[in-house]
Design a protein around this motif. Structure first.
Motif, PDB file in Angstrom:
ATOM      1  N   THR A  65       0.855  -1.176   0.000  1.00  0.00           N
ATOM      2  CA  THR A  65       0.000   0.000   0.000  1.00  0.00           C
ATOM      3  C   THR A  65       0.889   1.224   0.000  1.00  0.00           C
ATOM      4  O   THR A  65       1.775   1.366   0.837  1.00  0.00           O
ATOM      5  CB  THR A  65      -0.904  -0.004   1.237  1.00  0.00           C
ATOM      6  OG1 THR A  65      -1.656  -1.214   1.217  1.00  0.00           O
ATOM      7  CG2 THR A  65      -1.845   1.180   1.236  1.00  0.00           C
ATOM      8  N   LEU A  66       0.624   2.107  -0.921  1.00  0.00           N
ATOM      9  CA  LEU A  66       1.482   3.271  -1.086  1.00  0.00           C
ATOM     10  C   LEU A  66       0.999   4.468  -0.285  1.00  0.00           C
ATOM     11  O   LEU A  66       1.452   5.562  -0.505  1.00  0.00           O
ATOM     12  CB  LEU A  66       1.559   3.642  -2.571  1.00  0.00           C
ATOM     13  CG  LEU A  66       2.105   2.579  -3.489  1.00  0.00           C
ATOM     14  CD1 LEU A  66       2.130   3.089  -4.926  1.00  0.00           C
ATOM     15  CD2 LEU A  66       3.497   2.169  -3.080  1.00  0.00           C
ATOM     16  N   THR A  67       0.061   4.253   0.626  1.00  0.00           N
ATOM     17  CA  THR A  67      -0.464   5.381   1.385  1.00  0.00           C
ATOM     18  C   THR A  67       0.157   5.485   2.774  1.00  0.00           C
ATOM     19  O   THR A  67       0.122   6.530   3.374  1.00  0.00           O
ATOM     20  CB  THR A  67      -1.987   5.265   1.522  1.00  0.00           C
ATOM     21  OG1 THR A  67      -2.290   4.000   2.100  1.00  0.00           O
ATOM     22  CG2 THR A  67      -2.661   5.395   0.169  1.00  0.00           C
ATOM     23  N   ALA A  68       0.703   4.411   3.305  1.00  0.00           N
ATOM     24  CA  ALA A  68       1.272   4.417   4.650  1.00  0.00           C
ATOM     25  C   ALA A  68       2.704   4.938   4.623  1.00  0.00           C
ATOM     26  O   ALA A  68       3.449   4.704   3.686  1.00  0.00           O
ATOM     27  CB  ALA A  68       1.255   3.012   5.239  1.00  0.00           C
ATOM     28  N   ARG A  84     -10.031   1.508 -12.526  1.00  0.00           N
ATOM     29  CA  ARG A  84     -10.106   1.056 -11.135  1.00  0.00           C
ATOM     30  C   ARG A  84      -8.730   0.619 -10.633  1.00  0.00           C
ATOM     31  O   ARG A  84      -8.318   0.955  -9.517  1.00  0.00           O
ATOM     32  CB  ARG A  84     -11.103  -0.101 -10.999  1.00  0.00           C
ATOM     33  CG  ARG A  84     -12.534   0.341 -10.800  1.00  0.00           C
ATOM     34  CD  ARG A  84     -13.434  -0.823 -10.403  1.00  0.00           C
ATOM     35  NE  ARG A  84     -13.453  -1.916 -11.356  1.00  0.00           N
ATOM     36  CZ  ARG A  84     -14.193  -1.965 -12.453  1.00  0.00           C
ATOM     37  NH1 ARG A  84     -14.987  -0.952 -12.745  1.00  0.00           N
ATOM     38  NH2 ARG A  84     -14.144  -3.005 -13.268  1.00  0.00           N
ATOM     39  N   ALA A  85      -7.997  -0.125 -11.461  1.00  0.00           N
ATOM     40  CA  ALA A  85      -6.660  -0.589 -11.065  1.00  0.00           C
ATOM     41  C   ALA A  85      -5.720   0.595 -10.834  1.00  0.00           C
ATOM     42  O   ALA A  85      -4.935   0.590  -9.882  1.00  0.00           O
ATOM     43  CB  ALA A  85      -6.085  -1.531 -12.123  1.00  0.00           C
ATOM     44  N   GLN A  86      -5.802   1.605 -11.673  1.00  0.00           N
ATOM     45  CA  GLN A  86      -4.955   2.791 -11.516  1.00  0.00           C
ATOM     46  C   GLN A  86      -5.288   3.502 -10.200  1.00  0.00           C
ATOM     47  O   GLN A  86      -4.387   3.926  -9.472  1.00  0.00           O
ATOM     48  CB  GLN A  86      -5.127   3.742 -12.705  1.00  0.00           C
ATOM     49  CG  GLN A  86      -4.302   5.002 -12.631  1.00  0.00           C
ATOM     50  CD  GLN A  86      -2.819   4.791 -12.856  1.00  0.00           C
ATOM     51  OE1 GLN A  86      -2.324   3.690 -13.042  1.00  0.00           O
ATOM     52  NE2 GLN A  86      -2.081   5.888 -12.846  1.00  0.00           N
ATOM     53  N   HIS A  87      -6.570   3.605  -9.877  1.00  0.00           N
ATOM     54  CA  HIS A  87      -6.966   4.263  -8.624  1.00  0.00           C
ATOM     55  C   HIS A  87      -6.563   3.437  -7.406  1.00  0.00           C
ATOM     56  O   HIS A  87      -6.263   4.004  -6.357  1.00  0.00           O
ATOM     57  CB  HIS A  87      -8.465   4.552  -8.613  1.00  0.00           C
ATOM     58  CG  HIS A  87      -8.859   5.604  -9.596  1.00  0.00           C
ATOM     59  ND1 HIS A  87      -8.560   6.937  -9.429  1.00  0.00           N
ATOM     60  CD2 HIS A  87      -9.505   5.518 -10.772  1.00  0.00           C
ATOM     61  CE1 HIS A  87      -9.005   7.625 -10.457  1.00  0.00           C
ATOM     62  NE2 HIS A  87      -9.582   6.793 -11.297  1.00  0.00           N
ATOM     63  N   LEU A  88      -6.531   2.124  -7.540  1.00  0.00           N
ATOM     64  CA  LEU A  88      -6.051   1.283  -6.437  1.00  0.00           C
ATOM     65  C   LEU A  88      -4.542   1.421  -6.259  1.00  0.00           C
ATOM     66  O   LEU A  88      -4.033   1.408  -5.139  1.00  0.00           O
ATOM     67  CB  LEU A  88      -6.409  -0.182  -6.687  1.00  0.00           C
ATOM     68  CG  LEU A  88      -7.870  -0.551  -6.468  1.00  0.00           C
ATOM     69  CD1 LEU A  88      -8.141  -1.987  -6.928  1.00  0.00           C
ATOM     70  CD2 LEU A  88      -8.250  -0.382  -5.007  1.00  0.00           C
ATOM     71  N   ARG A  89      -3.816   1.520  -7.387  1.00  0.00           N
ATOM     72  CA  ARG A  89      -2.359   1.678  -7.318  1.00  0.00           C
ATOM     73  C   ARG A  89      -1.978   3.004  -6.680  1.00  0.00           C
ATOM     74  O   ARG A  89      -1.053   3.096  -5.886  1.00  0.00           O
ATOM     75  CB  ARG A  89      -1.758   1.624  -8.726  1.00  0.00           C
ATOM     76  CG  ARG A  89      -1.401   0.276  -9.224  1.00  0.00           C
ATOM     77  CD  ARG A  89      -0.607   0.364 -10.516  1.00  0.00           C
ATOM     78  NE  ARG A  89      -1.331   0.960 -11.614  1.00  0.00           N
ATOM     79  CZ  ARG A  89      -2.153   0.291 -12.419  1.00  0.00           C
ATOM     80  NH1 ARG A  89      -2.363  -0.989 -12.242  1.00  0.00           N
ATOM     81  NH2 ARG A  89      -2.772   0.892 -13.404  1.00  0.00           N
ATOM     82  N   PHE A  90      -2.667   4.059  -7.083  1.00  0.00           N
ATOM     83  CA  PHE A  90      -2.347   5.416  -6.638  1.00  0.00           C
ATOM     84  C   PHE A  90      -3.624   6.079  -6.122  1.00  0.00           C
ATOM     85  O   PHE A  90      -4.217   6.910  -6.817  1.00  0.00           O
ATOM     86  CB  PHE A  90      -1.727   6.222  -7.789  1.00  0.00           C
ATOM     87  CG  PHE A  90      -0.525   5.569  -8.390  1.00  0.00           C
ATOM     88  CD1 PHE A  90       0.681   5.542  -7.715  1.00  0.00           C
ATOM     89  CD2 PHE A  90      -0.598   4.948  -9.630  1.00  0.00           C
ATOM     90  CE1 PHE A  90       1.797   4.922  -8.264  1.00  0.00           C
ATOM     91  CE2 PHE A  90       0.514   4.327 -10.189  1.00  0.00           C
ATOM     92  CZ  PHE A  90       1.707   4.318  -9.503  1.00  0.00           C
ATOM     93  N   PRO A  91      -4.057   5.725  -4.910  1.00  0.00           N
ATOM     94  CA  PRO A  91      -5.331   6.221  -4.402  1.00  0.00           C
ATOM     95  C   PRO A  91      -5.365   7.732  -4.154  1.00  0.00           C
ATOM     96  O   PRO A  91      -6.430   8.332  -4.164  1.00  0.00           O
ATOM     97  CB  PRO A  91      -5.546   5.446  -3.103  1.00  0.00           C
ATOM     98  CG  PRO A  91      -4.218   4.894  -2.733  1.00  0.00           C
ATOM     99  CD  PRO A  91      -3.424   4.778  -3.988  1.00  0.00           C
TER     100      PRO A  91
END
Length: 182
Positions: A4-7, A94-101
């Motif tokens: 996850t690239l958000t943490a 959807r995949a792009q938004h999951l990769r880079f939320p």
């Protein structure tokens, strides 16, 4: 799915300098690395902050792993090309938004990577420049380089092909005609 690239996960940057070379990353790969780093989302790059940005790029690349940075950048680039040509599928979006939320963070990472590339003497290696886009999931061209399109679905004379911006960006490969069986 990748990490996850958000943490935020603090990583000491100085000892890792020899592990990853920023010159071996394309501009899009630099953006992915910045997205995964501790770079603040509202960061504004000024002239004296190249070393800081360089450190964040290394940090993000180490955090994800260089192979994952290459993969994420390639599919993000492929998605961007398809999106610009209005050919991206709902699944790819959807995949792009999951990769880079966090879209604003990704936009900031892209801008910062570009400014870093323009303002420093640290250029990209030829191998980094040669890595191109990829499509994750099914491409509308199914790998042929051409997408069948009809200007008027009711009129077969209006049918044609458009070149795929990922698999045939120059439109040079000719579409394969189906074999006619008599």
């Amino acid at each position: 799915m990748p990490v996850t690239l958000t943490a935020s996960h603090p990583v000491p940057v100085p000892p890792l300098v020899g592990v990853v070379s920023v010159s071996d990353l394309s501009n899009r790969e630099r953006a992915v690395a910045l997205y995964a780093s501790d770079m603040p989302t509202r960061f504004v790059m000024r002239g004296s902050e190249q070393a800081r940005v360089h450190g964040w790029m290394i940090q993000g690349a180490v955090r994800l792993g260089v192979r994952e940075v290459h993969r994420l950048a390639a599919v993000a680039y492929g998605y961007r090309l398809l999106w610009l040509a209005d050919l991206a599928t709902a699944e790819q979006t959807r995949a792009q938004h999951l990769r880079f939320p966090n879209a604003s963070r990704f936009s900031k990472a892209e801008t910062t990577a570009t400014l870093f590339t323009v303002r420093t003497d640290l250029r990209m290696s030829q191998a980094a420049k040669d890595r191109g886009p990829r499509v994750e999931g099914g491409c509308l061209c199914a790998g042929t380089g051409w997408i069948a399109e009809s200007g008027d679905p009711g009129d077969p004379t209006m049918a044609g092909y458009i070149s795929c911006p990922v698999d045939n960006p120059r439109g040079t490969a000719l579409p394969q005609r189906p074999a006619v069986i008599a």
